[in-house]
Design a protein around this motif. Structure first.
Motif, mmCIF file in Angstrom:
data_model
loop_
_atom_site.group_PDB
_atom_site.id
_atom_site.type_symbol
_atom_site.label_atom_id
_atom_site.label_comp_id
_atom_site.label_asym_id
_atom_site.label_seq_id
_atom_site.Cartn_x
_atom_site.Cartn_y
_atom_site.Cartn_z
ATOM 1 N N LYS A 265 0.951 -0.843 0.315
ATOM 2 C CA LYS A 265 -0.083 0.243 -0.332
ATOM 3 C C LYS A 265 1.026 1.545 0.144
ATOM 4 N N ALA A 266 2.358 0.869 0.597
ATOM 5 C CA ALA A 266 3.373 2.156 0.332
ATOM 6 C C ALA A 266 3.592 2.986 -0.922
ATOM 7 N N TYR A 267 2.961 1.677 -1.552
ATOM 8 C CA TYR A 267 2.992 2.678 -3.006
ATOM 9 C C TYR A 267 2.705 3.671 -3.518
ATOM 10 N N TYR A 268 0.561 3.748 -3.265
ATOM 11 C CA TYR A 268 0.013 4.341 -3.849
ATOM 12 C C TYR A 268 0.303 5.836 -3.021
ATOM 13 N N LEU A 269 1.775 5.882 -2.006
ATOM 14 C CA LEU A 269 1.182 7.707 -0.647
ATOM 15 C C LEU A 269 1.295 8.403 -2.088
ATOM 16 N N THR A 270 1.098 9.372 -1.514
ATOM 17 C CA THR A 270 1.612 10.934 -1.821
ATOM 18 C C THR A 270 3.171 11.029 -1.611
ATOM 19 N N GLU A 271 3.595 12.244 -2.367
ATOM 20 C CA GLU A 271 5.340 12.289 -1.797
ATOM 21 C C GLU A 271 5.121 12.783 0.040
ATOM 22 N N ASN A 272 4.713 13.214 0.370
ATOM 23 C CA ASN A 272 4.355 13.958 1.436
ATOM 24 C C ASN A 272 4.142 12.771 3.183
ATOM 25 N N ASP A 273 3.103 11.912 2.542
ATOM 26 C CA ASP A 273 2.830 10.730 3.024
ATOM 27 C C ASP A 273 4.017 9.875 3.310
ATOM 28 N N MET A 274 4.352 9.858 1.728
ATOM 29 C CA MET A 274 5.768 9.015 2.183
ATOM 30 C C MET A 274 6.851 9.087 3.157
ATOM 31 N N GLU A 275 7.063 10.498 3.047
ATOM 32 C CA GLU A 275 8.107 10.915 3.728
ATOM 33 C C GLU A 275 7.879 10.626 5.552
ATOM 34 N N SER A 276 6.623 10.938 6.083
ATOM 35 C CA SER A 276 6.377 10.343 7.173
ATOM 36 C C SER A 276 6.480 9.041 7.603
ATOM 37 N N TRP A 277 5.339 8.224 6.732
ATOM 38 C CA TRP A 277 5.786 6.708 6.434
ATOM 39 C C TRP A 277 7.345 6.075 6.737
ATOM 40 N N ILE A 278 8.489 6.434 5.973
ATOM 41 C CA ILE A 278 9.038 6.044 5.578
ATOM 42 C C ILE A 278 9.754 6.794 6.745
ATOM 43 N N LYS A 279 9.610 7.456 8.055
ATOM 44 C CA LYS A 279 10.232 7.291 9.287
ATOM 45 C C LYS A 279 9.608 6.810 10.456
ATOM 46 N N GLU A 280 8.222 6.217 10.232
ATOM 47 C CA GLU A 280 7.586 5.618 11.748
ATOM 48 C C GLU A 280 8.036 4.008 10.576
ATOM 49 N N HIS A 281 8.107 4.042 9.841
ATOM 50 C CA HIS A 281 8.314 2.032 9.614
ATOM 51 C C HIS A 281 9.573 1.616 9.217
ATOM 52 N N ARG A 282 10.484 1.437 10.255
ATOM 53 C CA ARG A 282 11.866 2.046 10.395
ATOM 54 C C ARG A 282 11.770 -0.346 9.971
ATOM 55 N N GLU A 283 10.921 -0.901 10.476
ATOM 56 C CA GLU A 283 10.860 -2.573 10.636
ATOM 57 C C GLU A 283 11.438 -2.867 8.679
ATOM 58 N N TYR A 284 11.344 -1.805 8.264
ATOM 59 C CA TYR A 284 12.020 -2.502 6.409
ATOM 60 C C TYR A 284 12.967 -2.271 6.673
ATOM 61 N N SER A 285 13.542 -2.849 5.241
ATOM 62 C CA SER A 285 15.203 -2.860 5.341
ATOM 63 C C SER A 285 15.580 -1.202 4.268
ATOM 64 N N THR A 286 16.958 -0.642 4.317
ATOM 65 C CA THR A 286 16.938 0.675 3.710
ATOM 66 C C THR A 286 16.212 0.112 1.978
ATOM 67 N N LYS A 287 17.028 -1.006 1.795
ATOM 68 C CA LYS A 287 17.408 -1.498 0.490
ATOM 69 C C LYS A 287 15.287 -1.467 0.050
ATOM 70 N N GLN A 288 14.792 -1.836 1.057
ATOM 71 C CA GLN A 288 13.126 -2.246 0.883
ATOM 72 C C GLN A 288 12.631 -0.561 0.990
ATOM 73 N N LEU A 289 13.049 0.483 1.339
ATOM 74 C CA LEU A 289 12.227 1.533 1.163
ATOM 75 C C LEU A 289 12.978 2.298 0.007
ATOM 76 N N THR A 290 13.956 2.305 0.036
ATOM 77 C CA THR A 290 15.059 2.161 -0.848
ATOM 78 C C THR A 290 14.223 2.415 -2.443
ATOM 79 N N ASN A 291 14.440 1.153 -2.920
ATOM 80 C CA ASN A 291 13.787 0.522 -4.409
ATOM 81 C C ASN A 291 12.125 1.212 -3.791
ATOM 82 N N LEU A 292 11.354 1.232 -3.119
ATOM 83 C CA LEU A 292 10.087 1.593 -3.201
ATOM 84 C C LEU A 292 9.388 2.793 -3.504
ATOM 85 N N VAL A 293 11.301 3.924 -2.849
ATOM 86 C CA VAL A 293 10.996 5.148 -3.954
ATOM 87 C C VAL A 293 11.501 5.000 -4.756
ATOM 88 N N ASN A 294 12.328 4.694 -5.875
ATOM 89 C CA ASN A 294 12.714 4.209 -6.989
ATOM 90 C C ASN A 294 12.136 3.889 -7.935
#
Length: 129
Positions: A73-102
């Protein structure tokens, strides 16, 4: 034949399910490109997986179900929502978060926003080093 006691069977199922769900997220994080339709199919596939799993085992709730659903579901987030989502969801690896953004780049996130989000991921990762 060796009978496995129900509590032991449940523990084995729980570990297998958790590993399968973690592997799904890792697989989704390896996707290079994905459309909205592709993400919708991921959700559909995961729902099918859950339905089959619920027939195989009585374990409820399904371990790490939210872990997979939240990532898709994070794929559908807007830019601002995704930034806060990234900060809140530390259970995902850096690689997983980076790929989501890319993967979101071009679909609904521009290059400037991508750099901002990648910097936010780097800031989260920095204390670990």
């Amino acid at each position: 034949r060796v009978r496995v006691p129900l509590p032991v069977s449940n523990i084995l199922w729980e570990h297998c399910i958790r590993l399968a769900n973690r592997t799904l997220v890792e697989g989704y994080a390896n996707v290079k490109k994905c459309s909205n339709e592709g993400r919708a199919l991921m959700q559909l596939d995961f729902q099918q997986f859950l339905m089959k799993l619920e027939k195989l085992t009585d374990i409820r709730p399904i371990p790490d179900k939210e872990f997979v659903e939240t990532y898709i579901k994070a794929y559908y987030l807007t830019e601002n929502d995704m930034e806060s989502w990234i900060k809140e969801h530390r259970e995902y690896s850096t690689k997983q978060l980076t790929n989501l953004v890319n993967v979101c780049l071009g679909s609904h996130i521009n290059k400037k926003a991508r750099q901002k989000l990648l910097a936010a991921i780097d800031d989260i990762d920095r204390p670990k080093r």
